[in-house]
Motif scaffolding. Sequence first.
Motif, PDB file in Angstrom:
ATOM      1  N   GLN A  38       0.803  -1.213   0.000  1.00 56.12           N
ATOM      2  CA  GLN A  38       0.000   0.000   0.000  1.00 56.12           C
ATOM      3  C   GLN A  38       0.842   1.272   0.000  1.00 56.12           C
ATOM      4  OE1 GLN A  38      -3.146  -0.251  -0.408  1.00 56.12           O
ATOM      5  NE2 GLN A  38      -3.147  -2.478  -0.211  1.00 56.12           N
ATOM      6  N   ARG A  56      -5.764  10.885  11.530  1.00 56.35           N
ATOM      7  CA  ARG A  56      -5.147   9.975  12.508  1.00 56.35           C
ATOM      8  C   ARG A  56      -5.731  10.197  13.904  1.00 56.35           C
ATOM      9  NH1 ARG A  56      -0.285   7.716  10.513  1.00 56.35           N
ATOM     10  NH2 ARG A  56       0.288   8.535   8.445  1.00 56.35           N
ATOM     11  N   ASP A  92      -8.601   1.312  -0.894  1.00 57.41           N
ATOM     12  CA  ASP A  92      -7.279   1.332  -0.283  1.00 57.41           C
ATOM     13  C   ASP A  92      -7.206   2.335   0.861  1.00 57.41           C
ATOM     14  OD1 ASP A  92      -6.582  -0.537  -2.147  1.00 57.41           O
ATOM     15  OD2 ASP A  92      -5.435   0.832  -3.427  1.00 57.41           O
ATOM     16  N   LEU A  93      -7.851   3.497   0.690  1.00 57.14           N
ATOM     17  CA  LEU A  93      -7.827   4.495   1.760  1.00 57.14           C
ATOM     18  C   LEU A  93      -8.607   4.010   2.976  1.00 57.14           C
ATOM     19  CD1 LEU A  93      -6.926   7.266   2.680  1.00 57.14           C
ATOM     20  CD2 LEU A  93      -8.948   8.255   1.592  1.00 57.14           C
ATOM     21  N   ARG A  96      -6.513   1.682   4.844  1.00 56.12           N
ATOM     22  CA  ARG A  96      -5.547   2.425   5.651  1.00 56.12           C
ATOM     23  C   ARG A  96      -6.208   2.964   6.914  1.00 56.12           C
ATOM     24  NH1 ARG A  96      -0.733   2.935   7.711  1.00 56.12           N
ATOM     25  NH2 ARG A  96       0.117   5.064   7.716  1.00 56.12           N
ATOM     26  N   TYR A  97      -7.432   3.453   6.806  1.00 61.99           N
ATOM     27  CA  TYR A  97      -8.191   3.895   7.976  1.00 61.99           C
ATOM     28  C   TYR A  97      -8.346   2.750   8.970  1.00 61.99           C
ATOM     29  CZ  TYR A  97      -9.775   8.457   6.158  1.00 61.99           C
ATOM     30  OH  TYR A  97      -9.843   9.743   5.715  1.00 61.99           O
ATOM     31  N   ASP A  99      -6.458   0.163   9.432  1.00 61.92           N
ATOM     32  CA  ASP A  99      -5.194  -0.127  10.102  1.00 61.92           C
ATOM     33  C   ASP A  99      -4.861   0.917  11.162  1.00 61.92           C
ATOM     34  OD1 ASP A  99      -5.020  -2.268   8.379  1.00 61.92           O
ATOM     35  OD2 ASP A  99      -3.689  -1.242   6.961  1.00 61.92           O
TER      36      ASP A  99
END
Length: 642
Positions: A38, A56, A92-93, A96-97, A99
């Motif tokens: 990623q 974040r 994909d975003l 990422r969120y 994770d």
Amino acid sequence: MMRFLETRRSSTLAIAGLVLGALIFLLVNVLAQAGVKQARLDLTEGGLYTVSDSTRRVLKDLPAPITATLYFSSNLGEAVPRYREYFERVRDLLARYRDLSRGRLTLKVVEPEPFSPAEDRAVAAGLQGVPITQAGDPGYFGLVATDSTDGREVIPFFNLDREAFLEYDLTRLFLSLADPERPVVGLLAGLPLTGSGSPPMAMGGQPPGGQPWLIVEQIRQFFDLKSLPDDATPIPGDVDVLMVVAPSRLSEAALYAIDQYALSGGPVLMFADPVAETAALERRPPGADTGSDVAPLLAAWGIDWDAGKVALDAEAARRVAARGTLGRQQVIDYLAWLSLTPRNLLPGEPMVGDLEALNLATAGVLTPIEGSGVEVTPLITTSPRSDTADSGLFEGRPDPMDLLAGFTPRGQSLLLAARLRGDIATAYPDGPPEGVEAGAATPLAKSVAPLNAVVVADADMLYEQFWATRADFFGQAMTVPQADNHNLVINALESLSGGEALADLRGRGTTERPFTLIQDIRRQAELTFRAKEEQLSQRLDELTQRLQEIQSAGGQAGQALLSEAERQEVDRFRAEMLEVRQELRAVQHAMRQEIETVKATVRWLNIAGLPVLLTGVAIGAVILRRRRRAAAQPPVSAGQES
């Protein structure tokens, strides 16, 4: 024999090197697929593809588990491949969120096939289907997020026009689920922001039928907006932030309520305006405008306010169509409409530091009062190439050419917005204005808590015509911002209410990114063009006046008898007129050619600059390597050569 062995050894080493290189290449690819699948290199100016600190923080502080279900129809991706690429980016975003959420966010990807239970759930959740076949079969591309308390937030359809705002839209959705209790914003408006009041007059781009302004919709996404009546005295106790728009169009009772609220320590966001152009949206009966003077209130806050002055800025002027001195349509700078960039904003300030563009219209000027004891922090300023104009010129739309002709920059920036902090006294030392009841509470004579206010010298900037475009996408209302006016409002309200959750996200993706170098070249060329045009206009006026004098002297029912000298003079004027016209055309041609040259250079650098640079670096590396090898080889003696 020795040379043969050396050649054989070199060939073996070369083959071994190639094999080793291939193995390393395969190993790197395997490791990349396994560990950094990623990874992305984000080279965009605003970091559009990098997860921000705001995101974040929101994901780290999720109070309860959230399930995000991403719906995407594969036939939509087949019909429009661009949507397939966008879907992969969204997926994909969101991964990422997931994770970053430390297990608080669960991601599901569902294909809502026609007539399937998945399609029924998508429709029931409020997703927007768009027809993608001639038979009208719908395609879906949206998101449904739910939490353990039955809270739900939905993105009905991921429109391509809002791709630049993807992270903002996703993070705002999760923030709404995580924090359902919103601060209360009290709105005191002298303009029809909420769509209430008399029917609006005709104006391009206005909300039809008295609908709320777009800025109201934006505020309601983050706050509970409470519209207050003009005679609200005092301000209700549940109001966390007071937003005041066009205070000069409010009653004295409203200004007194604002004064007492600020003295009590209540945070205030005020949009004052010397010329409220958007007042044309509301048809008020005669005598409805109160004409209240807001200057004493702002003076108590440490600001000198002159409602008779409008800020002009040559560097920030917006381009508008206007009729030139020769009667033809031109696109020229309108000095009273400003398009501000980060150069005009206070860096490092969360309210404005991450914004890219702000559009203001006939804004006023804030002047700090020395010795007031109020700390004035400049947030927005003009460039040094600024001046002021009488606000009376803008009762009707003035000629932009006249503003340019009379413009002389003062070489000093003007203050357009500021944050105010400090102890203050009331603007009403003699008590409430006549006819205003103070209520049960004792009127405050001085602040019981330091003033906490933000004042912006323009209210027209709130109207969407100046910062956004609206569109309808298969029945779904869509907004594409052209400037960050709405982000300034949300940032200021959040800062005043004690939270700045998305401050570093909102400035991302703004679609208006001007080429400042090209603009500077154009402005400089236009200054030369205008000087020539004024010269031509003056010469034409002189010619017309001279011909009228000759005609009056000739008599005979207006038939002028021209002498030889007079005819020669007329011919000379006409010849001079043709010469000046030719000069004007030459200036216009040179201006266009210079701009096109700059554009071509930028285009070449974007397309060919990087490949040429990399090629040069590679060639240089090869040459340097060969020179090092040649220097490292020992000299060969004559005996060895034989």
